[in-house]
Write a protein that holds these residues in place. Structure first.
Motif, PDB file in Angstrom:
ATOM      1  N   ARG A 352       0.834  -1.213   0.000  1.00 43.67           N
ATOM      2  CA  ARG A 352       0.000   0.000   0.000  1.00 43.67           C
ATOM      3  C   ARG A 352       0.866   1.260   0.000  1.00 43.67           C
ATOM      4  O   ARG A 352       0.584   2.215  -0.724  1.00 43.67           O
ATOM      5  CB  ARG A 352      -0.922  -0.020   1.214  1.00 43.67           C
ATOM      6  CG  ARG A 352      -1.868   1.168   1.264  1.00 43.67           C
ATOM      7  CD  ARG A 352      -2.970   0.993   2.295  1.00 43.67           C
ATOM      8  NE  ARG A 352      -3.807   2.169   2.391  1.00 43.67           N
ATOM      9  CZ  ARG A 352      -4.756   2.502   1.532  1.00 43.67           C
ATOM     10  NH1 ARG A 352      -4.980   1.731   0.490  1.00 43.67           N
ATOM     11  NH2 ARG A 352      -5.477   3.593   1.702  1.00 43.67           N
ATOM     12  N   MET A 353       1.932   1.259   0.808  1.00 48.34           N
ATOM     13  CA  MET A 353       2.826   2.417   0.852  1.00 48.34           C
ATOM     14  C   MET A 353       3.487   2.638  -0.509  1.00 48.34           C
ATOM     15  O   MET A 353       3.633   3.784  -0.974  1.00 48.34           O
ATOM     16  CB  MET A 353       3.879   2.221   1.946  1.00 48.34           C
ATOM     17  CG  MET A 353       4.898   3.353   2.044  1.00 48.34           C
ATOM     18  SD  MET A 353       4.148   4.955   2.489  1.00 48.34           S
ATOM     19  CE  MET A 353       3.970   4.730   4.264  1.00 48.34           C
ATOM     20  N   HIS A 354       3.892   1.553  -1.162  1.00 49.27           N
ATOM     21  CA  HIS A 354       4.538   1.694  -2.475  1.00 49.27           C
ATOM     22  C   HIS A 354       3.566   2.279  -3.491  1.00 49.27           C
ATOM     23  O   HIS A 354       3.928   3.178  -4.263  1.00 49.27           O
ATOM     24  CB  HIS A 354       5.033   0.323  -2.955  1.00 49.27           C
ATOM     25  CG  HIS A 354       5.682   0.363  -4.309  1.00 49.27           C
ATOM     26  ND1 HIS A 354       6.949   0.853  -4.509  1.00 49.27           N
ATOM     27  CD2 HIS A 354       5.209  -0.020  -5.543  1.00 49.27           C
ATOM     28  CE1 HIS A 354       7.240   0.774  -5.785  1.00 49.27           C
ATOM     29  NE2 HIS A 354       6.209   0.247  -6.441  1.00 49.27           N
ATOM     30  N   ASN A 359       2.572   7.217  -6.704  1.00 51.33           N
ATOM     31  CA  ASN A 359       1.680   8.152  -7.400  1.00 51.33           C
ATOM     32  C   ASN A 359       1.684   9.557  -6.802  1.00 51.33           C
ATOM     33  O   ASN A 359       0.940  10.421  -7.253  1.00 51.33           O
ATOM     34  CB  ASN A 359       0.244   7.610  -7.374  1.00 51.33           C
ATOM     35  CG  ASN A 359       0.122   6.282  -8.100  1.00 51.33           C
ATOM     36  OD1 ASN A 359       0.833   6.044  -9.078  1.00 51.33           O
ATOM     37  ND2 ASN A 359      -0.756   5.409  -7.620  1.00 51.33           N
ATOM     38  N   ASN A 360       2.489   9.755  -5.735  1.00 49.98           N
ATOM     39  CA  ASN A 360       2.475  11.069  -5.072  1.00 49.98           C
ATOM     40  C   ASN A 360       3.884  11.579  -4.788  1.00 49.98           C
ATOM     41  O   ASN A 360       4.141  12.222  -3.753  1.00 49.98           O
ATOM     42  CB  ASN A 360       1.703  10.975  -3.758  1.00 49.98           C
ATOM     43  CG  ASN A 360       0.214  10.767  -3.955  1.00 49.98           C
ATOM     44  OD1 ASN A 360      -0.532  11.717  -4.191  1.00 49.98           O
ATOM     45  ND2 ASN A 360      -0.213   9.497  -3.872  1.00 49.98           N
ATOM     46  N   ILE A 361       4.818  11.331  -5.721  1.00 49.74           N
ATOM     47  CA  ILE A 361       6.187  11.834  -5.560  1.00 49.74           C
ATOM     48  C   ILE A 361       6.169  13.360  -5.604  1.00 49.74           C
ATOM     49  O   ILE A 361       5.523  13.977  -6.456  1.00 49.74           O
ATOM     50  CB  ILE A 361       7.104  11.267  -6.672  1.00 49.74           C
ATOM     51  CG1 ILE A 361       7.252   9.750  -6.472  1.00 49.74           C
ATOM     52  CG2 ILE A 361       8.474  11.940  -6.653  1.00 49.74           C
ATOM     53  CD1 ILE A 361       8.022   9.053  -7.571  1.00 49.74           C
ATOM     54  N   GLY A 362       6.876  13.972  -4.655  1.00 48.32           N
ATOM     55  CA  GLY A 362       6.892  15.432  -4.549  1.00 48.32           C
ATOM     56  C   GLY A 362       5.936  15.959  -3.485  1.00 48.32           C
ATOM     57  O   GLY A 362       6.076  17.098  -3.044  1.00 48.32           O
ATOM     58  N   ARG A 363       4.968  15.170  -3.108  1.00 54.65           N
ATOM     59  CA  ARG A 363       4.049  15.568  -2.025  1.00 54.65           C
ATOM     60  C   ARG A 363       4.618  15.160  -0.669  1.00 54.65           C
ATOM     61  O   ARG A 363       5.522  14.327  -0.575  1.00 54.65           O
ATOM     62  CB  ARG A 363       2.674  14.931  -2.237  1.00 54.65           C
ATOM     63  CG  ARG A 363       1.947  15.469  -3.458  1.00 54.65           C
ATOM     64  CD  ARG A 363       0.558  14.905  -3.558  1.00 54.65           C
ATOM     65  NE  ARG A 363      -0.276  15.269  -2.424  1.00 54.65           N
ATOM     66  CZ  ARG A 363      -1.541  14.878  -2.271  1.00 54.65           C
ATOM     67  NH1 ARG A 363      -2.100  14.095  -3.179  1.00 54.65           N
ATOM     68  NH2 ARG A 363      -2.242  15.255  -1.234  1.00 54.65           N
ATOM     69  N   ARG A 364       4.075  15.765   0.371  1.00 54.72           N
ATOM     70  CA  ARG A 364       4.579  15.456   1.713  1.00 54.72           C
ATOM     71  C   ARG A 364       3.700  14.413   2.402  1.00 54.72           C
ATOM     72  O   ARG A 364       2.477  14.416   2.254  1.00 54.72           O
ATOM     73  CB  ARG A 364       4.651  16.728   2.559  1.00 54.72           C
ATOM     74  CG  ARG A 364       5.689  17.718   2.028  1.00 54.72           C
ATOM     75  CD  ARG A 364       6.138  18.716   3.067  1.00 54.72           C
ATOM     76  NE  ARG A 364       5.075  19.642   3.448  1.00 54.72           N
ATOM     77  CZ  ARG A 364       5.246  20.645   4.329  1.00 54.72           C
ATOM     78  NH1 ARG A 364       6.420  20.817   4.891  1.00 54.72           N
ATOM     79  NH2 ARG A 364       4.240  21.444   4.613  1.00 54.72           N
ATOM     80  N   LEU A 365       4.376  13.537   3.148  1.00 54.62           N
ATOM     81  CA  LEU A 365       3.703  12.484   3.906  1.00 54.62           C
ATOM     82  C   LEU A 365       3.854  12.782   5.391  1.00 54.62           C
ATOM     83  O   LEU A 365       4.972  12.957   5.894  1.00 54.62           O
ATOM     84  CB  LEU A 365       4.318  11.113   3.577  1.00 54.62           C
ATOM     85  CG  LEU A 365       3.710   9.902   4.299  1.00 54.62           C
ATOM     86  CD1 LEU A 365       2.302   9.630   3.762  1.00 54.62           C
ATOM     87  CD2 LEU A 365       4.594   8.662   4.118  1.00 54.62           C
ATOM     88  N   GLY A 366       2.726  12.865   6.064  1.00 53.34           N
ATOM     89  CA  GLY A 366       2.751  13.179   7.486  1.00 53.34           C
ATOM     90  C   GLY A 366       2.610  11.935   8.350  1.00 53.34           C
ATOM     91  O   GLY A 366       1.950  10.966   7.970  1.00 53.34           O
ATOM     92  N   GLN A 405      10.476  11.548  -1.890  1.00 51.54           N
ATOM     93  CA  GLN A 405      11.462  11.747  -2.952  1.00 51.54           C
ATOM     94  C   GLN A 405      11.350  10.687  -4.035  1.00 51.54           C
ATOM     95  O   GLN A 405      11.658  10.942  -5.190  1.00 51.54           O
ATOM     96  CB  GLN A 405      12.884  11.711  -2.353  1.00 51.54           C
ATOM     97  CG  GLN A 405      13.123  12.706  -1.234  1.00 51.54           C
ATOM     98  CD  GLN A 405      13.175  14.144  -1.726  1.00 51.54           C
ATOM     99  OE1 GLN A 405      13.282  14.402  -2.943  1.00 51.54           O
ATOM    100  NE2 GLN A 405      13.074  15.099  -0.809  1.00 51.54           N
ATOM    101  N   SER A 406      10.939   9.483  -3.634  1.00 51.10           N
ATOM    102  CA  SER A 406      10.804   8.374  -4.593  1.00 51.10           C
ATOM    103  C   SER A 406       9.801   7.380  -4.022  1.00 51.10           C
ATOM    104  O   SER A 406       9.376   7.505  -2.872  1.00 51.10           O
ATOM    105  CB  SER A 406      12.162   7.698  -4.828  1.00 51.10           C
ATOM    106  OG  SER A 406      12.675   7.192  -3.609  1.00 51.10           O
ATOM    107  N   ALA A 407       9.447   6.385  -4.827  1.00 48.15           N
ATOM    108  CA  ALA A 407       8.482   5.385  -4.368  1.00 48.15           C
ATOM    109  C   ALA A 407       9.048   4.627  -3.177  1.00 48.15           C
ATOM    110  O   ALA A 407      10.178   4.147  -3.214  1.00 48.15           O
ATOM    111  CB  ALA A 407       8.146   4.426  -5.507  1.00 48.15           C
TER     112      ALA A 407
END
Length: 620
Positions: A352-354, A359-366, A405-407
């Motif tokens: 699921r994380m992959h 699909n959201n490279i460049g976005r921030r994960l909190g 930064q990457s998958a």
């Protein structure tokens, strides 16, 4: 007449010798000690590590002795129990978060006794000192979450069958109400509920032209959910306690929704409560886009976030993964030397994380840290007096917000932590697993080591005084036969202590009360027997016949009296908990042993003194 076969005397002799051997270790007091081990099995505790520890203790002026190294663990004995906590802090600061430093008690049992497997009794919290927590599990929240899941599944099942419904919703937390326009649709829905959802009931009604199905979760299903949540919480708590390295902890269920945690030897309640009491979980969520309706605002945690300039952020309501998906976590440092936590996910969480991160490279994960707490608010009662009211609440704060930064796969890092201690704690929470249900502190108690020592002293004194009074009474009233009863009573205590040690039972203050009671009731059987012998002598029976009749005729009464007491003790053990069980254990063993010593041992002594010879008078 009045003679045992040789094998009976040999059995009593062997029992006496074994009782002495296995009771002796209790005379050797354990040394306060610290046990050092690595956070994982790959870390070795060798002599250089121990040298580093001993040098730090010398600088801190803490006296130690008895240094032991066994590869995976190291042990250091201290001369003063009050130095355990300061020594632990010194060693932990010196070694860092990669090592576990645990308070312990090192046995001083002589080697020749240890070869027989002899060891002292374990001491309970009230005798050894430590902390006691009683926590309450909020199972209602788990049931409500399951209800929400069930509603989602019901809607999906009806859509799959292409069945139209007006609404499917939860009313009053426990009732699912499904509304349909036609009776045929309601009947088909009832069939779907019957075939696919065995854990809920179905009751159809018609109101205002609509056909409604009321569904409630079965009580058996609710209990199953509650049991799962509490068992999961118990597992998590035990994992956390094991990570703390506490020797002989107690983590057990009490009643329907409460959990008891006892940590012997721990005196730092703040640290214990911080680790044990953090009924927390983690959620990984993407940062919400500006203007999105699917978002929630959260503040940053002052404990974890390094950048104090950021006050809050918006995260999506949708959860990517939770702490449940974490299979491994360890604290460490990144290339810049700042603390971080390396995380390994299970296969489901990694997939699921992959998918989400790709699909959201460049976005921030909190990373959202969720704690369930109990606070205080003040109000006035009917008399106008200001009173404190406990209030339960959920505290959610962001502890990390980093750009993807990457998958990401099954392994990644949480950075931005303030100190190695915070990284170590966070890794501990993740390794231990998530709580299935929030928990709140109901009771908190601390028992100091000095109070524990005082309890032991008073307990020993009460047993000694009780035994001396019983011995004096038996000698004065029954003379030589009283001496036989006193010898049997002494053997009774030896066997009781040996059994407690062999069974690895925990001795508590109520357990000592059980021993004192055993001392009192252990001679009851002898009183019955000796009184019966006196009666037979008074009726004119010869001495040998009187002895034989006294033991034979009193036997049934003795068994009846002891069996009824034993039944009560067993009920106390099954139904009770904690101190009550400690009392029941010593009382049960004492009753069984007293029947052996009072009937068989005293008769063996009487037979050795009077058996197989003609006697005119006995000293009773």
């Amino acid at each position: 007449m009045n003679n045992y076969p040789l094998k009976t005397y040999l059995f009593i002799l062997v029992t006496t010798v074994m009782s002495v051997v296995y009771a002796l270790p209790n005379l050797f007091a354990a040394d306060p000690a610290l046990q050092i081990s690595g956070q994982n099995g790959e870390m070795v505790i060798d002599q250089p590590v121990m040298d580093k520890i001993t040098n730090a203790l010398r600088v801190a002026n803490i006296e130690y002795f008895g240094e032991e190294v066994s590869g995976e663990n190291g042990l250091l004995r201290l001369k003063d129990i009050d130095q355990q906590l300061p020594a632990k802090r010194v060693i932990q600061d010196k070694l860092g978060p990669d090592y576990i430093v645990a308070l312990n008690l090192a046995p001083t049992t002589p080697e020749w006794l240890s070869k027989f497997g002899a060891s002292p009794m374990k001491l309970g919290l009230d005798l050894r000192g430590g902390v006691h927590f009683l926590l309450e599990v909020n199972t209602d929240e788990v049931v409500e979450k399951q209800m929400e899941t069930t509603v989602t599944q019901v809607r999906a099942a009806m859509r799959e069958e292409k069945l139209r419904y007006e609404s499917v919703k939860i009313v009053n937390g426990r009732l699912i109400v499904s509304v349909f326009k036609t009776k045929a649709e309601a009947e088909k829905a009832s069939s779907i509920l019957r075939n696919k959802f065995r854990g809920i009931t179905r009751k159809s009604t018609e109101e205002n032209g609509f056909f409604i199905i009321h569904s409630e979760m079965l009580e058996s299903e609710i209990k199953k959910i509650e049991d799962y949540a509490i068992n999961q919480n118990l597992t998590t708590l035990r994992n956390r306690v094991n990570e703390l390295g506490v020797s002989e902890p107690v983590v057990q269920r009490q009643g329907r929704n409460r959990v008891v945690v006892e940590l012997p030897g721990v005196q730092d309640t703040a640290e214990a409560k911080r680790i044990i009491g953090k009924t927390a979980n983690l959620e990984f969520r993407l940062e919400a886009e500006a203007g999105s309706t699917n978002r929630e605002r959260f503040e940053f945690s002052e404990n974890y976030v390094r950048d104090r300039g950021i006050k809050d952020a918006f995260l999506k309501r949708t959860v990517v993964i939770t702490g449940d998906h974490v299979s491994k976590a360890s604290a460490g440092f990144d290339e810049q030397g700042t603390p971080n936590v390396s995380i390994t996910l299970n296969s489901k969480g990694g997939a699921r994380m992959h998918r989400i991160s790709r699909n959201n490279i460049g976005r921030r994960l909190g990373v959202l840290f969720i704690e369930y707490k109990v606070g205080r608010k003040y109000d006035t009662d009917d008399t106008g007096k200001r009173v404190a009211i406990s209030e339960r609440y959920v505290d959610k704060k962001i502890i990390n917000l980093a750009t993807i930064q990457s998958a990401l796969g099954v392994g990644f890092q949480i950075t931005g932590l303030t100190s190695p201690r915070e990284a170590s704690e966070l890794a501990l929470f993740l390794r231990a697993g998530a709580m299935a249900a929030p928990m709140y502190f109901v009771e908190e108690r601390t028992i100091g080591p000095s109070l524990g020592a005082e309890n032991i002293s008073l307990g020993v004194k009460s047993v000694t005084i009780g035994m001396l009074l019983v011995i004096a009474f038996m000698l004065i009233y029954y003379k030589l036969f009283g001496l036989f009863a006193n010898i049997a009573l002494t053997l009774n205590l030896l066997i009781l202590m040996a059994f407690m040690s062999l069974l690895e039972a925990t001795l508590t203050l109520p357990g000592i009360a059980g021993i004192v009671l055993t001392v009192g009731i252990a001679v009851d059987a002898n009183v019955l027997i000796f009184s019966r012998i006196k009666e037979e002598l008074a009726s004119g029976l010869p001495a040998q016949s009187a002895i034989n009749a006294g033991y034979d005729r009193a036997f049934v009464s003795i068994v009846d009296a002891n069996v009824t007491t034993l039944i009560v003790a067993i009920i106390l053990f099954v139904i009770g908990s904690g101190p009550v069980q400690g009392f029941a254990v010593t009382l049960s063993i004492g009753i069984l042993v007293s029947m052996f010593t009072a009937i068989i041992v005293t008769r063996a002594l009487v037979n050795l003194s009077y058996g197989n010879r003609t006697i005119e008078k006995i000293w009773i």
